[in-house]
Structures are given as C-alpha cells and as structure tokens.
Design a protein around this motif. Sequence first.
Motif, short mmCIF file in Angstrom:
data_model
loop_
_atom_site.label_atom_id
_atom_site.label_comp_id
_atom_site.label_asym_id
_atom_site.label_seq_id
_atom_site.Cartn_x
_atom_site.Cartn_y
_atom_site.Cartn_z
N ARG A 264 0.83 -1.02 -0.11
CA ARG A 264 -0.20 -0.07 0.12
C ARG A 264 0.96 1.17 0.29
O ARG A 264 0.78 2.20 -0.64
N ALA A 265 1.84 1.19 0.84
CA ALA A 265 2.77 2.36 0.78
C ALA A 265 3.45 2.68 -0.54
O ALA A 265 3.76 3.75 -0.92
N VAL B 191 0.67 4.24 -2.80
CA VAL B 191 0.34 5.59 -2.32
C VAL B 191 1.41 6.59 -2.91
O VAL B 191 1.33 7.42 -3.24
N ALA B 192 2.68 6.17 -2.73
CA ALA B 192 3.92 6.97 -3.05
C ALA B 192 3.89 7.07 -4.71
O ALA B 192 4.05 8.32 -5.14
N LEU C 58 1.28 9.66 -5.49
CA LEU C 58 1.31 10.88 -5.12
C LEU C 58 2.36 11.54 -6.19
O LEU C 58 2.20 12.53 -6.49
N VAL C 59 3.27 10.80 -6.67
CA VAL C 59 4.28 11.25 -7.66
C VAL C 59 3.40 11.30 -8.96
O VAL C 59 3.79 12.27 -9.69
N VAL D 264 1.70 14.67 -9.57
CA VAL D 264 2.52 15.75 -10.09
C VAL D 264 2.74 15.60 -11.54
O VAL D 264 2.84 16.35 -12.28
N LEU E 98 8.48 3.93 -13.58
CA LEU E 98 8.30 4.23 -12.25
C LEU E 98 7.18 3.07 -11.62
O LEU E 98 7.52 2.30 -10.72
#
Lengths: 187, 454
Positions: free
Chosen positions: A123-124, A127-128, A131-132, A135, A164
Amino acid sequence: MRPPLRSRDITRTALVIAGIGFVAYGAFLVLTTVGTASIVGLGLWLAAAVIVHDGVFVPVVTVLGRILFGPRTAPEPDSAMTSESAEHARGHRILAARRRPPVRNALSDRTALFGHRALAVTRALLVAASLVSAVVVPEIWAQGRGAANPTILPGDYAGNLLVLWGVVAAASVIVLTIGLIAARRRR
Amino acid sequence: MPRRHTPGHLPNDRLTELRSSVRERLGAPRPQSVHEHTPDSTHEQTTYSAQKQTHDSVRGPRTAVVIGRLLGLTFVLCFATGIWSHYLQDPLPWMRFPTRPAVLYQVTQGVHVAAGLASVPLLLAKLWTVYPRLFTWPPITSAIHALERGLTGVLVASSLLELTIGVMNIYHWYAWPFSFRTVHYALAWVIVGSLLAHIAFQLPTIRQHWRSRPSPRRGDAAVDVSEVDTGPAPIDRVQTDHVPADSVPADHVRTAGSDRRAFLASVAAASVAVVGFTAGQSTRFLSAFNLFGPRRYGDGPQGLPVNRTAAAADVLTTAADPAWTLEVRGNGIVHGFSRSELEAMDQSTEDIPIACVEGWSTSARWTGVRVRDVLTRSGIDPHSRLRVTSLQTRGGYAVSEMGPEFAADELTLIALGLNGEPLDLDHGYPARIIAPGRPGVLQTKWISTIEVIG
C-alpha cells in the motif's frame, strides 16, 4: 477538540489576529492588482480546487483504497485464527460483503493471505507512486498540448512514469510473494 | 449491541482501539463516517484522538502534526524564496540586493520550486488525514469556531490553488483566467495568514502530538486527556486509570502504529522522489535522475534552454539587422554602440547561471562588455538605476529595470557571446543582459536601449 480560544490566551489570540491581518493583505492585493473579471475567474478556480479535491479526488481514492485493501483500522488477525473467524473479522469489508461462497473467503481475505506487513508495504508503494503521479500526469497532459519550443518539456514523461509504476508493481509482487510464503509457513 | 462491550477504564487511544477490535471480531458494522449519530458518538466527536482511532488508524492528530510540520517547512521555504523573487522583480525604491554569490537566485528559486513540488504530496496527505473533520457535526458551535473553520477553508482552498497553478506554470500550461504572478503572490499572503491562524487554533493539539505517543503512564494519560479534551461543547471527561501495557492486545496497537508509519514513509518517499526526479533540471549534479523535470540541464542551442525564442518574440528581422545599435541614454545625451564597437571594448568572460522563475537553471560562460564600462564610456555614473528595453514586440518582459548594485557590478555584462560562440539568436543576439543573482526574466534579450532612470 482542543481548548477553545480564550481572550486570555494572548499568544494564540495574537497569532490569529496577525494571521487575519496577512489574509486581509492578500485579499487587498487581489482586489487592487487583479482585475474584476479575473477576480471572478479566481473565485471559480478556488471553488473548483476545493470541489475537485474534496468532492471527487478523496472519495475516489477512498473507494479505490477500500476495494484494494479494505479499511485501514482492521487489526491483524492472529496467525492461529481459523479462516472462519477471519471471515468474521473481515465481514464488513466491501469485497467480503459480496457474500462470496465460503471456499473463496480465504482468497478474498488479503490480510490472512499475505500478512499485514506485506500489504502495508504494498500500500505504501502504491500511495507513493500515486502521489508522484499527481505531479507528473498534468505534465504529460501539458506536453500533449504542445510546447512553445523544444527545450520546454523535452523528456519522455509518460515513459518514465510507466517505468516508475513498473518498478513499483515489481516490488509489490516481490513483497506480496514473500508475505504469502511467510503466511503459509506460519499456518 | 457491540458498544456495550466497551471497556470503561482505559486511556483514550487504547480504549477506542480495543473497541474497534472488539467490533471487528464480532463482525459488527463499524461507523462509516464521523457525522453518524449514535448515542456515544457525541463523546467520540469531542475527542479528536478517539475519532481518528475509530475510523482510520492513519487519520489522526499525530499524523496531521508530523505531515503538518513538514508542510509548514516547505511552505515557509516557498514563501521566503517567493518574496525574494517578487522583490527582485518589483523592488521598492529603497531596496538593494546582494549580487554575490552569482548562483544566489539559482539556489533560492530552485528551492522555491523544489519545495513547492514537495508540498504537493504533503498537502494531499495532510488533507487526507483531516478529511473526516470536514463533516464535523454540528458544523459550527460558536463564533470562534466559525472563524476557525472559515479560515481553514481559506487555507485549504488557497493552498490547493497555489500549488496547482504553481505546478501548471512550470509546465507552461497557462489555463487560468488571471495573471499568474499577481495571484500566486496574493495567495501566498492569504496562505501565510490563514496558516498562522490555523497553527494558533491548533496549538494545543500540535503540542500534544509533537512527539510520538509516549508510553502510557498514569499521570500522563490523565493530563493529556484533560488538557486536550475541553472543547467548546460540554465535555464528557474520560476517567483514565492506569492500565498495564499487556492488557491491550499488543498487535492491534502495533498494527495501527505501523500503518501510520507506512503512510508517513510513503508520503515522505513521494516528496523525495518528486524533488529528486526534477531537481536535475537546475543542477548538473542530479541531471542523471531528471525523469520528470520540465527542463533539461544544458539542453538547447549553445547548451542553454530557451524560454522565449526569437521567433516567438518577433525579433527575427530586427535582431539580425546589421544596422543594429545599442542606444545608451543618460544625462540628456544619447550614445550609440554598434556590435563591432562593443566587440572592440574590453571583453570579460564570466560563468553566470541563467536561473528562471520556473526553477530550472543552467550555468553558462558569457563573454561581453561590462555594463559599468559602457556606462562610464557614455559619461554615466555606473551606480545608476537603469531601464533596459528589448527589440521584442511580443510577449512580456520586453522591459526590465536594474538597480545600481547590479549596474556597477563587474559581473554584469552586455553579453555578446555564449559558451565560446557568438550569442545564438534565441539567446538574445546581437546583445543581451546577464547579471549575477537575478531571475532570468530580468536578463533581457535582444536589447536595444539602456537608459538611466535614477
């Protein structure tokens, strides 16, 4: 809640008054330097920012998160827990609530399957990366609109974002596999 | 009803954690939103920590404080560097700026954009942690509460918009119906003000959760609750007796804590990634990791990116005209310098970065005549305020002003060459201004006149 602001709390009161002063200065700048037609546009953009975030973005992310992981408060079931009690513990979850046949409950219960830690790491990672993406996706959009000269937005942003996500997906698969093996061994 | 199973004498966090785990094990539906009204939900709403623990282990004051601190830091960096950039472009009459180090603006504006980009994940995460509080019921309990919520709304709206237009601006995506600079600047003051008020209103919560939750001792727990839970609404004080640590199932506490840490780690990783994968547009050092920077270090003609091309500025014919002369006006006299006359003067070569307001920058080696030499040759005191006008007829920034501290500086050049070649047309041929420590928009290209204005 916190203690209410009382007038005798001088520091906090002073900070609030100073803050209101700065806000007022900002509003003054808007009124004196932004034209009337632009102020209307600015108001619409401010409202749109809140509506899109609070009314669309957060609810969508909430639903996606629940579909993928269930609510976050769920405690880790005891490793000794039978699949039957695990079903109880997860009864409220969105997917589990679809009344799948009992045989499939072990599969729909991700925590029992992969372990809490592997799910948390996955999950982390998601989420990361999301969030990237918040942008980078507008950047890809802007690039699609075309740039005024070749030195503006020269990169392969879509390709790089895919790389990514590929890395994140690969890492998630590895973590979940390790979690799966560890959870099986515990049983 | 599962709520009857609520143990009565536990510290708040643990109480609610245990409560939720009991519900969990009984397979009971949990309350789905904060504004749901149940007999004991009134109590839950009066305590922020209780509220968070019941609904989501990540949404709580500790997470909000940890992310809020980082967001406060990036906002302060943005504000300070933004004010710097603003006054460099629109100085008050008495203002003088340092011209050294030459990379000063490269650093301040690089920090401005990097901190702004890092703020995007932080702001989204911060709003995520407090989102349920949007639905606090009743929505308003007093005039002060109304003021607080109003200012919070202002803070949220202006922060969201400030970052949105800031990010879109570095992508050259000008979709808004207003001037970017004036609105970005005005909103900065609104944000700083409402943030200050927000911090003042939240100060007790911030102080309480500044450090991670201490190990529960009898005194602490009792003090914590009574300090914090005296809201404007009548309060149900929780009696907190000491509970041995082993009486709460340890894995539940651990799970909630590890969820929170995982969330914070993912937000921190996203912020670091956003900065790390874009900062290569302003420094050679990180250019290998420039996956998402809107510019590329050393890209473009003569190894330097371009914002406005000669074609876009509509100077293709005027700039290439062999009859071009630079007019220098002062003390009622006009001096004309042809390009060959400028080339015949003492030439200096200096390494000075072009640092754009959009955050990208590239260092370059400029060759040309010192502005102060040209001023002296024209009988003008080099310590003068100047107005520089470009040949360009299209687009902004055709005129710039230069304070005496820059005009008299030995690094400030009328550049004729770049990286060993005659200046490219897109970089300002026949001549441009280059000065240390200033934004790129003031480094006027295709200059036609320099006049003394004070």
